[in-house]
Scaffold this active site. Structure first.
Site, PDB file in Angstrom:
ATOM      1  CG  ASP A  60      -5.168  -2.372   0.836  1.00 12.36           C
ATOM      2  OD1 ASP A  60      -5.109  -3.748   1.080  1.00 12.36           O
ATOM      3  OD2 ASP A  60      -4.924  -1.734   0.106  1.00 12.36           O
ATOM      4  CG  ASP A  70      -5.349  -4.668  -6.537  1.00 12.97           C
ATOM      5  OD1 ASP A  70      -5.424  -5.154  -4.970  1.00 12.97           O
ATOM      6  OD2 ASP A  70      -4.921  -3.907  -5.974  1.00 12.97           O
TER       7      ASP A  70
END
Ligand code: GLA
Length: 413
Positions: free
Chosen positions: A149, A221
């Site tokens: 990430d 997201d």
């Protein structure tokens, strides 16, 4: 002259091996499950084992799903005196390896999560400065997939948004190299916040990230609502030239059937997707050759959700070895037509209804670039619809629904 021969000789010995390594994983979009969408940090060994069991018993493994990936939250925010990351012992009392062994014992693969900064997005320990140590630990545990990430890089979320592209590139290249050094085949899935934080779809990063990663997040997201899903599809729609075997654009994990407590629609009061919307979500992820990483609780799926996630005809178009990302060929606002070319001379077309009402959507052969009469099959009803000449009309496609049809290309019946 001799030195020249020697160098060429060594080069030809090394190159095929290097090329083979990265080509062996993710030849088709990775398929699996990830803990984040449903559980956030609320994961533990028994839950993940039960999810892996359910992947087998539900028929998902047979349909092609392979990876069980634990996202953020498996680690503490510390390292031991030898620099090894400390696993959260309340969640994983036996460490990570026995869990990986269990998952491998089911014939599945195991994935894990980290970030290139000091901290992960949950402010737990990241890999900065310990990349090789972490990669070695992953390899020794039997990790097959790493989600890397980009929060808190180098150390805060503000810095992560400001960091120059070159610095992001160096961070991802470093971990890629460390994974390669382990000689283990590990899918490398990255979330390039340098791109997403600053300008969504800054295409500048795409050509190089393709050589480093096996999949690359192209959006923010995802949430379990129609608006979020369509927006993530949109950010990926024009990136088709960057997808292919070994590298895939990733509009984020699937929300199909995600009714878990951590399902995120609640935070912004939008409705969770309904079954037609889930079918559209799954159809379009298959059309754009996105990784199919489910994010629902596999232990408690309804038959309808299992039917969507294990639609083998759609999975086959997602997993087609040609690896072409589908393209939108017509945008009429409320309705869209997409096409994806497949190997074996096949063509798949999605008729997407973005309106709330049922509609008919037509497509003609000219806009598809084909001629003749074609046998058409519906990939949701699994029925042959007959032979069609010059055009096809999908009738009564429900609000927020998608019809997906398949035909042989360039074939006159
Ligand atoms: C970011 C990612 C999510 C998830 C969380 C974990 O927000 O985009 O997919 O991995 O971090 O903290």
């Amino acid at each position: 002259m001799r030195i020249g021969f020697l160098i060429i000789g060594l080069y030809s010995l090394i190159t095929p091996l290097e090329a083979q390594k990265s080509a062996e994983v993710a030849k088709t979009p990775p398929m699996g499950w990830n803990s984040w969408n449903c559980f956030r940090a609320n994961i533990d060994e028994s839950k993940v084992k039960a999810i892996a069991d359910a992947m087998v018993s539900s028929g998902m493994k047979d349909a092609g799903y392979q990876y069980i990936v634990i996202d953020d939250g498996w680690m503490t925010n510390g390292r031991d005196i030898n620099g090894h990351i400390i696993v959260d012992a309340t969640k994983f009392p036996n460490g990570i390896k026995p869990l990986a062994d269990y998952i491998h014992g089911l014939g599945l693969k195991f994935g894990i999560y980290s970030a290139p900064g000091c901290f992960t997005c949950l402010k737990l320990m990241g890999s900065l400065g310990s990349e090789q140590k972490d990669a070695n630990d992953y390899a020794s545990w039997g990790v097959d997939f790493l989600k890397y990430d980009h929060c808190n890089y180098p150390s805060t979320s503000v810095e992560a948004k400001l960091v120059p592209l070159d610095s992001c590139r160096a961070a991802y290249e470093l971990m890629r190299k460390c994974l390669e050094n382990t000689r283990r085949q590990i899918v490398f899935s990255v979330h390039d916040k340098c791109t997403i934080g600053a300008v969504v779809n800054n295409e500048a990063s795409l050509p190089w990230i393709k050589t480093v990663a096996n999949m690359h997040r192209t959006s923010n997201d995802i949430r379990n609502n129609w608006e979020s899903m369509i927006s993530n599809l949109e950010t990926t729609s024009n990136l088709w030239e960057y997808a292919g075997p070994g590298y895939w654009n990733d509009p984020d994990m699937l929300e199909v059937g995600n009714t878990g407590n951590e399902s995120t629609s609640r935070s912004n009061s939008l409705q969770n997707m309904n079954l037609n919307e889930y079918r559209t979500h799954f159809s379009m992820w298959c059309i754009v050759a996105a990784p199919l990483i489910t994010g629902n609780d596999l232990r408690s799926m309804t038959p309808e959700i299992i039917e969507i996630l294990t639609n083998k005809e759609l999975i086959a178009i997602n997993q087609d070895p040609l690896g072409k990302q589908g393209k939108r060929i017509r945008d009429d606002g409320d309705t869209e037509v997409w096409k994806k070319e497949l190997s074996n001379d096949q063509l798949v077309v999605a008729l997407l209804n973005k309106s709330n009402e049922p509609v008919n959507i037509s497509v003609n052969w000219k806009e598809l670039g084909v001629k003749g009469t074609f046998k058409i099959r519906d990939l949701w009803t699994h029925k042959d619809l007959g032979k069609f000449r010059n055009s096809f009309t999908g009738k009564n496609i429900p609000g927020h629904g998608t019809m997906v049809i398949l035909s042989k290309k360039n074939r006159i019946y």
